[in-house]
Design an enzyme around this catalytic site. Structure first.
Site, mmCIF file in Angstrom:
data_model
loop_
_atom_site.group_PDB
_atom_site.id
_atom_site.type_symbol
_atom_site.label_atom_id
_atom_site.label_comp_id
_atom_site.label_asym_id
_atom_site.label_seq_id
_atom_site.Cartn_x
_atom_site.Cartn_y
_atom_site.Cartn_z
ATOM 1 N N GLU A 176 0.826 -1.213 0.000
ATOM 2 C CA GLU A 176 0.000 0.000 0.000
ATOM 3 C C GLU A 176 0.863 1.267 0.000
ATOM 4 O O GLU A 176 0.751 2.128 0.878
ATOM 5 C CB GLU A 176 -0.940 0.000 1.205
ATOM 6 C CG GLU A 176 -1.944 -1.149 1.153
ATOM 7 C CD GLU A 176 -3.012 -1.101 2.239
ATOM 8 O OE1 GLU A 176 -2.744 -0.543 3.309
ATOM 9 O OE2 GLU A 176 -4.124 -1.624 2.010
ATOM 10 N N GLU A 368 -5.643 -8.041 -1.480
ATOM 11 C CA GLU A 368 -6.339 -7.884 -0.195
ATOM 12 C C GLU A 368 -7.784 -7.527 -0.456
ATOM 13 O O GLU A 368 -8.056 -6.625 -1.261
ATOM 14 C CB GLU A 368 -5.723 -6.747 0.648
ATOM 15 C CG GLU A 368 -4.436 -7.083 1.331
ATOM 16 C CD GLU A 368 -3.992 -6.002 2.310
ATOM 17 O OE1 GLU A 368 -4.845 -5.355 2.954
ATOM 18 O OE2 GLU A 368 -2.775 -5.805 2.408
HETATM 19 C C1 BG6 Z 1 -4.522 -3.034 4.763
HETATM 20 C C2 BG6 Z 1 -3.192 -3.493 5.280
HETATM 21 O O1 BG6 Z 1 -4.569 -1.662 4.882
HETATM 22 O O2 BG6 Z 1 -5.668 -3.393 5.428
HETATM 23 C C3 BG6 Z 1 -3.238 -4.627 6.273
HETATM 24 O O3 BG6 Z 1 -2.319 -3.829 4.232
HETATM 25 C C4 BG6 Z 1 -4.437 -4.439 7.184
HETATM 26 O O4 BG6 Z 1 -2.032 -4.685 6.960
HETATM 27 C C5 BG6 Z 1 -5.696 -4.470 6.332
HETATM 28 O O5 BG6 Z 1 -4.528 -5.348 8.228
HETATM 29 C C6 BG6 Z 1 -6.981 -4.372 7.123
HETATM 30 O O6 BG6 Z 1 -6.916 -3.259 7.960
HETATM 31 P P1 BG6 Z 1 -7.181 -3.359 9.520
HETATM 32 O O7 BG6 Z 1 -6.845 -2.036 10.035
HETATM 33 O O8 BG6 Z 1 -8.609 -3.720 9.653
HETATM 34 O O9 BG6 Z 1 -6.281 -4.437 10.020
#
Ligand code: BG6
Length: 473
Positions: A176, A368
């Site tokens: 990211e 993701e």
């Molecule tokens: C992304 C990141 O922003 O979102 C992860 O690459 C992160 O590391 C994921 O865990 C989900 O976000 P969060 O804050 O719910 O863990």
């Protein structure tokens, strides 16, 4: 001649899941590992970093993947994973970040992880830097504001490529990367508080990361001719709040902030709209002739996280009405949100896929996507599980839209859900914000047995993979 596009996912589509070292491994100071910035972020992004590591930091133990990786990878294999995205903790390999000699024990750990993946025929997808800059690089150099980090990162990359190059084909340079605009410490290892960090210093740091990413891409191709290197960005489509052309222009400006990272990674030079931003804001970057040449080493594919879209408006009074989504903006009045306020927009994924494909003409990888939810462990048919139909619905609806994009002609390499096993949240540092197909018995107060329990979504995802997505509806 008519061309027909497949109405389903291509053969060889890479189905799997994703995690990051600092959110699962634990063993934060074992076998020579140095501290990373995450060790002073016990509350994620909710409070300022602490001076030293504190025991209330759930990441010190994570879900103990460091010791349970074999068991966890076996569970991923049971779901039929074709690919597993994980990150390497930079401070396990170079504890301080600026040493010359890597830590052999750290390297050996990832050998073992790769052995296990190989045993199950799972392709590794490695993130080189995922929100875990060595703390020493942050404190001694003010993170990526320093040009020196390019060299340290390159040395780290060379070490990884030479050690794992024969076994790893897919690499991501920075998780990211566009998030540094919003979270300079977590993303760029820059301790200067965000409101004191000048645009000049911030963009210089971004420039260093972009050069480092391009140099890593060149090095990867030299050391591992078969390697595929991708950038990784937060994808968050920005919709105009109304059809007022001023809102459309406001949305365009907001979208440019993230596009810039993909544009530079894919085209090898700064886009005009960003140069204009520099001119109009008195930003003069130190860009050497060598930097310009380095930037021409463009990526092989574009990967991204997708959780939400957002809206933008030119009317300041409307901006005050809501906090917006992760990267700001204003909330979309037509969408529902998760328990953590992240708005849910499956069609936005189709929009992003089409948009990126048309813009960059590079293969895309969704690395993701998922929903953080408050799960409840229950007893069903004599075993403990979680009846997470909301997660099944969320992922189903997003995959249906990804399938639409494939039918639109977009080249999509694969899909890895975020947090395929429960882990510590990045933004809130909670265990209770769960994403996994596998429940991990650990609570926000650190109690729990660390036992693993497949959720209802575990079997569902296994069927999705087994049918190559044909069962999605
Ligand atoms: C992304 C990141 O922003 O979102 C992860 O690459 C992160 O590391 C994921 O865990 C989900 O976000 P969060 O804050 O719910 O863990």
């Amino acid at each position: 001649m008519t061309t027909t596009f497949p109405a389903t996912f291509p053969q060889g589509f890479l189905w799997g899941g994703a995690i990051a070292a600092n959110q699962i491994e634990g063993a934060f100071d074992k076998d020579g590992k140095g501290l990373s910035i995450q060790d002073v972020m016990p509350d994620g992004l909710q409070t300022s970093p602490t001076e030293s590591p504190t025991e209330d930091n759930l990441k010190q133990v994570g879900i103990d993947f460091y010791h349970r990786y074999a068991e966890d990878i076996a569970l991923f294999a049971e779901m039929g994973f074709k690919v597993f995205r994980f990150s390497i903790a930079w401070s396990r390999i170079f504890p301080q970040g600026d040493e010359e000699i890597p830590n052999e024990d750290g390297l050996a750990f990832y050998d073992r992880v790769l052995d296990e993946l190989e045993r199950h025929g799972i392709e590794p997808l490695v993130t080189i830097s995922h929100y875990e800059t060595p703390l020493h690089l942050a404190r001694a150099y003010n993170g990526w504001t320093s040009r020196k980090l390019i060299g340290y990162y390159e040395r780290y990359c060379r070490t990884l490529f030479e050690r794992y190059g024969a076994r790893v084909r897919y690499w991501l340079t920075f998780n990211e990367i566009n998030s540094v605009l919003h979270f300079p410490f977590m993303s760029g290892g820059i301790p200067t508080p965000k409101d004191e960090l000048s645009q000049q210093d911030l963009y210089q740091a971004i420039h260093h990361e972009l050069v480092a990413s391009a140099r890593a891409t060149r090095l990867a191709h030299e050391v591992m001719p078969h390697a595929q290197v991708g950038c990784m960005i937060i994808a968050m489509p920005v919709y105009p709040l109304t059809p007022d052309p001023s809102d459309v222009v406001a949305a365009m400006h907001s979208a440019h902030a993230s596009y810039a990272f993909g544009d530079i990674h894919c085209r090898g030079k700064y886009p005009g709209y960003l140069l204009r931003h520099f001119r109009e804001n008195g930003i003069t970057l130190d860009i050497t002739a060598q930097d310009r040449e380095d930037l021409e080493n463009t990526v092989d594919f574009v990967s991204f996280s997708y959780y939400m879209s957002t809206c933008e408006t030119a009317d300041p009074s409307k901006k005050l009405k809501g906090k917006g989504n992760l990267l700001g903006g204003v909330p979309n009045p037509t969408l529902e949100a998760s328990e953590w306020g992240w708005q849910i927009d499956p069609q936005g994924l189709r929009v992003v896929l089409n948009d990126y494909w048309e813009r960059w003409q590079k293969p895309l990888f969704i690395v993701e996507n998922g929903i953080g939810a408050m799960d409840r462990l229950v007893e069903a048919n004599g075993t403990k599980t979680v009846l997470d139909d909301y997660r099944i619905d969320y992922i189903n609806d997003h995959l249906v839209q990804a399938r639409e994009a494939v039918a639109d002609g977009v080249n999509v390499l694969g899909y890895t859900t975020w947090g395929c096993i429960d882990l510590v949240s990045a933004s809130t540092a909670q265990m209770s914000k769960r994403y996994g197909f596998i429940y991990v018995d650990r609570n926000d107060d650190g109690t729990g047995t660390l036992e693993r329990y497949p959720k209802k979504s575990f079997d569902w995802y296994r069927t999705v993979i087994a049918t190559n997505g044909a069962m999605l509806q």
